[in-house]
Design a protein around this motif. Structure first.
Motif, PDB file in Angstrom:
ATOM      1  N   GLU A  83       0.808  -1.208   0.000  1.00  0.00           N
ATOM      2  CA  GLU A  83       0.000   0.000   0.000  1.00  0.00           C
ATOM      3  C   GLU A  83       0.848   1.267   0.000  1.00  0.00           C
ATOM      4  O   GLU A  83       0.436   2.291  -0.543  1.00  0.00           O
ATOM      5  N   ALA A 367      -6.601  -4.753  -1.920  1.00  0.00           N
ATOM      6  CA  ALA A 367      -6.653  -3.664  -2.885  1.00  0.00           C
ATOM      7  C   ALA A 367      -7.719  -3.944  -3.940  1.00  0.00           C
ATOM      8  O   ALA A 367      -7.895  -5.081  -4.395  1.00  0.00           O
ATOM      9  N   THR A 368      -8.418  -2.881  -4.328  1.00  0.00           N
ATOM     10  CA  THR A 368      -9.438  -3.005  -5.368  1.00  0.00           C
ATOM     11  C   THR A 368      -8.778  -3.064  -6.735  1.00  0.00           C
ATOM     12  O   THR A 368      -7.624  -2.658  -6.896  1.00  0.00           O
ATOM     13  N   GLU A 370      -9.258  -1.140  -9.144  1.00  0.00           N
ATOM     14  CA  GLU A 370      -8.886   0.219  -9.546  1.00  0.00           C
ATOM     15  C   GLU A 370      -7.560   0.640  -8.915  1.00  0.00           C
ATOM     16  O   GLU A 370      -6.700   1.242  -9.577  1.00  0.00           O
ATOM     17  N   GLN A 371      -7.359   0.290  -7.619  1.00  0.00           N
ATOM     18  CA  GLN A 371      -6.095   0.621  -6.966  1.00  0.00           C
ATOM     19  C   GLN A 371      -4.926  -0.119  -7.597  1.00  0.00           C
ATOM     20  O   GLN A 371      -3.846   0.451  -7.787  1.00  0.00           O
ATOM     21  N   ARG A 374      -4.158   1.584 -10.862  1.00  0.00           N
ATOM     22  CA  ARG A 374      -3.475   2.868 -10.665  1.00  0.00           C
ATOM     23  C   ARG A 374      -1.999   2.673 -10.313  1.00  0.00           C
ATOM     24  O   ARG A 374      -1.118   3.386 -10.807  1.00  0.00           O
ATOM     25  N   MET A 375      -1.705   1.705  -9.433  1.00  0.00           N
ATOM     26  CA  MET A 375      -0.311   1.463  -9.061  1.00  0.00           C
ATOM     27  C   MET A 375       0.483   0.913 -10.238  1.00  0.00           C
ATOM     28  O   MET A 375       1.646   1.264 -10.443  1.00  0.00           O
TER      29      MET A 375
END
Length: 479
Positions: A83, A367-368, A370-371, A374-375
């Protein structure tokens, strides 16, 4: 005779107390990979000569970021991206290594410089050598011991050389003894292999290639150095019963024991005793040969059973069935007590499993998608803006067809092209100033096969940047 307790070296007077903390934590494998990469790229013998004052702190943190960006062991093992952001993780890892003692930070003026303590670098080098060590050659060790003793007897060397020869003799015996134990352990592990192919592959990969003594076949030949151990024992006897003993004892007294005659005598006796133990090498080799012969017989028997048993198993089963059908009734009685053979009273009672303790820890955050996306996009963005030497050479080699190319002729189609163009401009600006690109500068390592000449009186405007004009010249082989 036991060694003097004062001669036992104190480990933690040489290395920091918390040095092994990162290597004893749950993430020890990940920490080791990062330390190994830092040692190879910055502080090891194969790395460029580091500056005398060390590296800038941001350079070491940038190295950790690059390692995590290109090969993130935490993400690879857990299957999820951590994270925390990449810079925060790199700074946390740097502080962990600095607090443990693997890295030393000093402030020089307004800059924070980082270096690796010499004893820590030496320990890391020994660990690396331990991992990369392959089959040993006993003849080379025996030759080294003999040459060192010749120097001592001739008066060209003192007690330090005698100690080195004694340590090598002890290591020689320890290696042969440890090889016997490893042979037995490996054969025990190989017996657990389920298939014949996996057993044969593990046999040659682990037993033959990693444990076998390199010159094992020549140990008992007349020209092998091990046959000259009688000469080594003769020199040890000469040292122990001649004036050489007095000279070496004086050296120990003056250099190692602070004038203590008794301790100097003990140090000398210990060295001579270790050298005399080389006479027991035959005992160790005989045991090693017995273990290897046993291992070979077990390996051959195992392979023979695996290769032959399936072919005869059906024949044996059919023969047993025909014998049972043709045998009289009284012959078929089993040698067991009266009663039900599978009666519940003969069965083992079920094992009572204790109730699991309910966990009260915080649930893990997943984590979703989308996350994760993004990463992943963030890593791709950072990689596109990161210019490595191979990236710059690829860009220059694509457009440097003749002997030189003007900055106006360098196209910019992607972010990577723009960053490569900026790097070439930086090399031209810094290269035009005397003493800026010093040896060991990371930018200097990018100049491979070409050089950049800055023309400050003219400018180039390619639609993205308006900068001083420069020319890239080929130098040596093509970039």
């Amino acid at each position: 005779m036991a060694d003097d307790p004062r001669d036992i070296p104190a480990l933690f007077s040489q290395v920091p107390d918390g040095l092994f903390g990162p290597l004893a934590s749950p993430n020890r494998r990940h920490h080791w990979r990062l330390l190994y990469q830092l040692y190879q790229d910055r502080f090891g013998p194969d790395a460029p000569l580091p500056p005398s004052v060390g590296f800038l702190r941001r350079e070491i943190v940038a190295d950790l970021e690059r390692f995590l960006l290109t090969d993130d062991p935490w993400e690879a093992e857990e299957g999820e991206a951590p994270e925390a952001s990449l810079p925060a993780r790199a700074n946390a890892l740097y502080e962990r290594f600095r607090t443990a003692g693997w890295l030393r930070q000093e402030r020089i003026g307004a800059r924070e410089m980082v270096s690796m303590p010499p004893m820590v670098a030496r320990l890391l080098g020994m660990l690396t050598e331990f991992i990369e060590r392959g089959p040993a050659f006993l003849g080379a060790k025996v030759k080294s011991i003999e040459l060192q003793l010749q120097q001592v007897v001739a008066g060209h060397a003192e007690g330090d050389t005698l100690d080195e020869a004694a340590d090598q003799a002890r290591q020689l015996l320890s290696f042969v003894a440890a090889t016997s134990v490893q042979v037995r352990e490996v054969m025990t592990e190989l017996a657990r292999e389920e298939s014949t192919a996996s057993f044969a592959r593990a046999l040659f990969e682990r037993y033959v290639s990693k444990l076998f003594v390199g010159d094992y076949a020549d140990l008992h030949s007349a020209d092998h150095p091990l046959a000259r151990r009688a000469s080594i024992l003769a020199m040890v006897h000469e040292i122990a019963h001649s004036q050489i003993r007095d000279r070496l004892r004086d050296w120990y007294r003056q250099r190692l024991t602070d004038g203590d005659e008794a301790r100097a005598e003990l140090r000398l006796q210990r060295a001579l005793r270790r050298l005399e133990e080389i006479d027991r090498i035959d005992e160790y080799l005989d045991r090693l040969e017995a273990d290897i012969r046993l291992a070979n017989r077990r390996a051959v028997a195992f392979l023979d059973y695996r290769l032959r048993a399936p072919d005869k198993l059906d024949v044996l089963v059919d023969r047993a069935i025909r014998a049972v059908l043709a045998a009289p009734e009284g012959v078929l009685r089993l040698p067991v007590a009266p009663g039900g053979l599978l009666h519940e009273g003969r069965l083992r009672p079920p094992r009572q499993l204790s109730a699991q303790i309910e966990r009260s820890a915080n649930p893990e955050r997943i984590a979703t998608p989308e996350q994760l996306a993004r990463m992943s996009l963030l890593r791709q963005m950072k990689r596109a803006r990161l210019v490595l030497p191979e990236d710059l050479q690829r860009y220059v080699g694509k457009h440097l067809q003749a002997g030189s190319v003007d900055s106006a002729a360098l196209p910019i189609q992607t972010i990577a092209d723009l960053r490569a163009f900026q790097t070439l401009l930086t090399l031209g600006i810094r290269g035009g100033k005397a003493g800026v690109l010093r040896p060991g500068d990371p930018l200097r390592n990018m100049l491979k096969g070409f050089r950049v000449e800055l023309l400050p009186d003219t400018r180039t405007d390619n639609g993205h940047l308006a900068v001083p004009r420069f020319i890239v010249h080929r130098q040596g082989k093509a970039a």
